[in-house]
Scaffold this motif. Structure first.
Motif, short mmCIF file in Angstrom:
data_model
loop_
_atom_site.label_atom_id
_atom_site.label_comp_id
_atom_site.label_asym_id
_atom_site.label_seq_id
_atom_site.Cartn_x
_atom_site.Cartn_y
_atom_site.Cartn_z
N PHE A 98 -41.17 -37.67 -28.05
CA PHE A 98 -42.20 -38.93 -28.40
C PHE A 98 -43.48 -38.34 -29.33
O PHE A 98 -43.77 -37.40 -29.03
N ASN A 99 -43.76 -39.16 -30.23
CA ASN A 99 -45.02 -38.93 -30.91
C ASN A 99 -45.97 -39.48 -29.99
O ASN A 99 -46.07 -40.82 -29.82
N CYS A 100 -46.80 -38.72 -29.54
CA CYS A 100 -47.76 -39.04 -28.34
C CYS A 100 -49.14 -38.53 -28.84
O CYS A 100 -49.45 -38.00 -29.80
N GLN A 101 -50.11 -39.38 -28.39
CA GLN A 101 -51.44 -38.91 -28.57
C GLN A 101 -52.26 -38.90 -27.35
O GLN A 101 -52.06 -39.50 -26.34
N TYR A 102 -53.37 -37.77 -27.35
CA TYR A 102 -54.01 -37.39 -26.17
C TYR A 102 -55.56 -38.00 -26.56
O TYR A 102 -56.20 -37.86 -27.76
N GLU A 103 -56.12 -38.71 -25.68
CA GLU A 103 -57.42 -39.22 -26.02
C GLU A 103 -58.37 -39.09 -24.72
O GLU A 103 -57.95 -39.57 -23.45
N GLU A 104 -59.51 -38.80 -24.51
CA GLU A 104 -60.41 -38.69 -23.49
C GLU A 104 -61.71 -39.25 -23.41
O GLU A 104 -62.40 -39.21 -22.70
N LYS A 105 -62.00 -39.74 -24.83
CA LYS A 105 -63.27 -40.15 -24.96
C LYS A 105 -63.42 -41.71 -25.02
O LYS A 105 -62.65 -42.38 -24.82
N ASP A 106 -64.77 -42.12 -24.22
CA ASP A 106 -65.06 -43.37 -23.86
C ASP A 106 -64.30 -43.81 -22.37
O ASP A 106 -63.51 -43.24 -21.99
N THR A 107 -64.78 -45.19 -22.18
CA THR A 107 -64.31 -45.65 -21.05
C THR A 107 -62.59 -45.94 -20.97
O THR A 107 -62.24 -46.20 -21.94
N ILE A 108 -62.12 -45.98 -19.81
CA ILE A 108 -60.62 -46.27 -20.20
C ILE A 108 -60.22 -47.43 -20.78
O ILE A 108 -59.23 -47.73 -21.50
N GLY A 109 -61.24 -48.68 -20.32
CA GLY A 109 -60.83 -50.00 -21.25
C GLY A 109 -60.91 -49.67 -22.64
O GLY A 109 -59.94 -50.42 -23.40
N LYS A 110 -61.87 -49.13 -23.19
CA LYS A 110 -62.13 -48.89 -24.69
C LYS A 110 -60.92 -48.31 -25.13
O LYS A 110 -60.58 -48.41 -26.39
N ARG A 111 -60.25 -47.22 -24.61
CA ARG A 111 -59.48 -46.46 -24.91
C ARG A 111 -57.85 -47.38 -24.95
O ARG A 111 -57.15 -47.17 -25.76
N TYR A 112 -57.78 -48.03 -23.99
CA TYR A 112 -56.73 -48.97 -23.86
C TYR A 112 -56.89 -50.08 -25.25
O TYR A 112 -55.65 -50.32 -25.73
N ARG A 113 -58.05 -50.49 -25.51
CA ARG A 113 -58.20 -51.38 -26.65
C ARG A 113 -57.80 -50.52 -28.19
O ARG A 113 -57.18 -51.26 -28.97
N ARG A 114 -58.18 -49.35 -27.93
CA ARG A 114 -57.77 -48.68 -29.46
C ARG A 114 -56.50 -48.39 -29.29
O ARG A 114 -55.79 -48.62 -30.54
N GLN A 115 -55.63 -48.29 -28.49
CA GLN A 115 -54.24 -48.06 -28.42
C GLN A 115 -53.43 -49.40 -28.57
O GLN A 115 -52.57 -49.38 -29.45
#
Length: 511
Positions: free
Chosen positions: A437-454
């Motif tokens: 699968f085409n995946c993306q790794y992300e560790e910056k910001d709160t988990i909530g903000k990361r959910y919103r970006r995705q």
């Protein structure tokens, strides 16, 4: 959908890496766009779905990739040199230019929408007892508006068939069709404008030959008919598919990526026995609409529209129209092209382009049924329909509910913290899943903000690695549309994600 919705989609497309104005640092280039990191992934996934459905699922269809540069006589034979024109009209007050036929078609659609509102109002009033057919035949408002449409259509078609530019202007003026910018009907005469881009081929300018950038990909298929038929030992009926760039010098390029000067087509030419073309025309109309509906964008957003005026090569033509934010517009065309193209190339080239039919014991020039879909328009249909603003309890989220099989990123791997060994586990999961699968790794910001970006780029799954992962090898799997979260063992991630995003499931629904 509305104009406001469309503006939000355009802004979102740029902000999240789907589409950028081309050459933007030089103030851009009109009606030319670049696909960004998310856009190119989505675009490639659409291509894959179309190609697999057309070539893999049909044993009598093969694919080619013909050149953009072609011999100039090809465009003389195809009729593009003499007949590939748009009727244009200028508004003297706004100084804006429009296609005269589009102005008339949009005016007609507004009348049709009035009928639709009358029907919708009556349906709510009468409920299950409502008979739409009877209502259309008896309601005075519907009858009056339908009569307007019929009279306008008859006059419009006659003007197009006769290339009567003066009559097209008369229709616009007499129906008080105004410029959307100035609000006036102070129009110039209607003029024809050829849409082909001309360029030079050769190392020295004075010796260079004039050629054209191809305005469609179909001719590349027709001139390769003999090569494919002989080398592939193809038997009629069979098809040739192609995905490729085409170029049209659109003077009235507008509506974002709906109408551009450089665009991409996905076309299939299906070669059939003369006399059987209408049977195959009906077959491909149904087959192609099924493909579109499989995407899950809503059956109510599609409709057929038979052409008012047939092209010079066709004996039947229907568009599959989609309900874009600016109304129902052409998404794909299905055309019965007769034997026009192959016969023309046979005449102009002097090469015999025929098929020997062993069942009939005779040779003939095959007839052709074409399916031609705009890749960029399909992209826009998916993007504009998928864009949603959802009001949550304490927040508003923007989500792209892109069909999971087409989503640019299938899963995002998110370590809860950037310490305690969580990033290392997340990286290992990323490495394992990226094989499939085409995946993306992300560790910056709160988990909530990361959910919103995705959510905003349409990622179907988010995988959160936390301290419990260290203890029992489970992660939190969050699903995009429902926002439901569940604990799942790392070893099961691949199968769970695959069950949702595998394109083969989409293809299976077409069989």
């Amino acid at each position: 959908m509305s104009e406001d919705h469309f503006k939000k989609v355009i802004a979102h497309a740029k902000e999240y890496g789907f589409i950028f104005p081309s050459s933007e640092i030089y103030d851009g280039l009109g009606a030319v766009y670049d696909y960004g990191q998310c856009g190119s992934e989505l675009k490639n996934n659409i291509k894959q779905f179309w190609w697999s459905a057309m070539v893999r699922l049909n044993e009598n269809i093969v694919g080619i990739d013909s050149a953009i540069f072609m011999h100039p006589t090809i465009w003389k034979a195809s009729g593009h040199v003499d007949a590939f024109n748009d009727p244009l009209i200028d508004n003297k007050d706004s100084k804006k230019r429009y296609r005269a036929d589009v102005l008339i078609e949009e005016f007609r659609e507004k009348i049709n929408q009035k009928i639709g509102k009358e029907i919708e109002k009556a349906a709510k009033k009468f409920g299950d007892a409502f008979d739409e057919t009877q209502f259309r035949q008896t309601n005075p408002n519907v009858l009056r508006n339908q009569e307007k449409i019929d009279e306008l259509t008859a006059r419009f078609v006659k003007a197009l068939e006769n290339s009567d530019m003066a009559e097209l202007r008369n229709i616009i003026v007499e129906n008080e069709i105004v410029c959307p910018i100035s609000g006036t009907s102070n129009w110039t005469d209607v003029r024809q404008f050829n849409l082909m881009f001309e360029t030079k081929l050769g190392s020295v300018s004075e010796d260079a030959a004039s050629i054209f950038l191809r305005p469609e990909t179909a001719q590349g298929i027709f001139v390769n008919y003999l090569n494919v038929q002989k080398t592939g030992r193809m038997k009629i009926p069979f098809g040739i598919a192609q995905i490729g760039k085409a170029f049209r010098n659109e003077i009235v390029a507008r509506q974002f990526i709906f109408r551009m000067r450089e665009f991409e087509q996905m076309e299939m030419q299906f070669f059939v026995r003369p006399g059987s073309e209408m049977e195959w025309f009906a077959y491909w109309k149904d087959k192609r609409l099924t493909w579109h509906k499989a995407l899950g964008l809503g059956e109510q957003n599609y409709r057929y529209h038979d052409h008012d005026k047939l092209a010079h090569y066709a004996n039947a033509a229907t568009d599959i129209e989609f309900n874009f934010p600016f109304g129902f517009k052409e998404l794909e065309g299905i055309h019965s092209r007769t034997d026009f193209d192959l016969s023309q190339h046979q005449n102009f080239s002097g090469k015999k382009i025929q098929y020997f039919d062993p069942e009939m014991n005779e040779s003939y020039v095959p007839y052709v049924v074409e399916t031609s879909i705009g890749l960029d328009r399909t992209f826009l249909a998916i993007l504009s329909t998928s864009y949603k603003e959802e009001q949550l309890e304490n927040d508003t989220r923007i989500v792209l509910s892109i069909p999971p099989a087409l989503a640019p990123i299938k899963a995002a791997i998110l370590p809860l913290l950037k310490k305690d060994g969580l990033p290392e586990i997340a990286r290992q999961i990323m490495k394992t899943l990226s094989v499939d699968f085409n995946c993306q790794y992300e560790e910056k910001d709160t988990i909530g903000k990361r959910y919103r970006r995705q959510d905003a780029i349409g990622t179907p799954f988010c995988i959160t690695v936390d301290h419990q992962t260290i203890e029992d090898q489970t992660v939190t799997l969050r699903e995009r549309d429902s926002m439901k979260q569940e604990r799942i063992h790392i070893e099961k991630l691949g199968s769970v994600i695959d069950n949702k995003v595998n394109m083969n499931k989409l293809l299976a629904s077409l069989i």
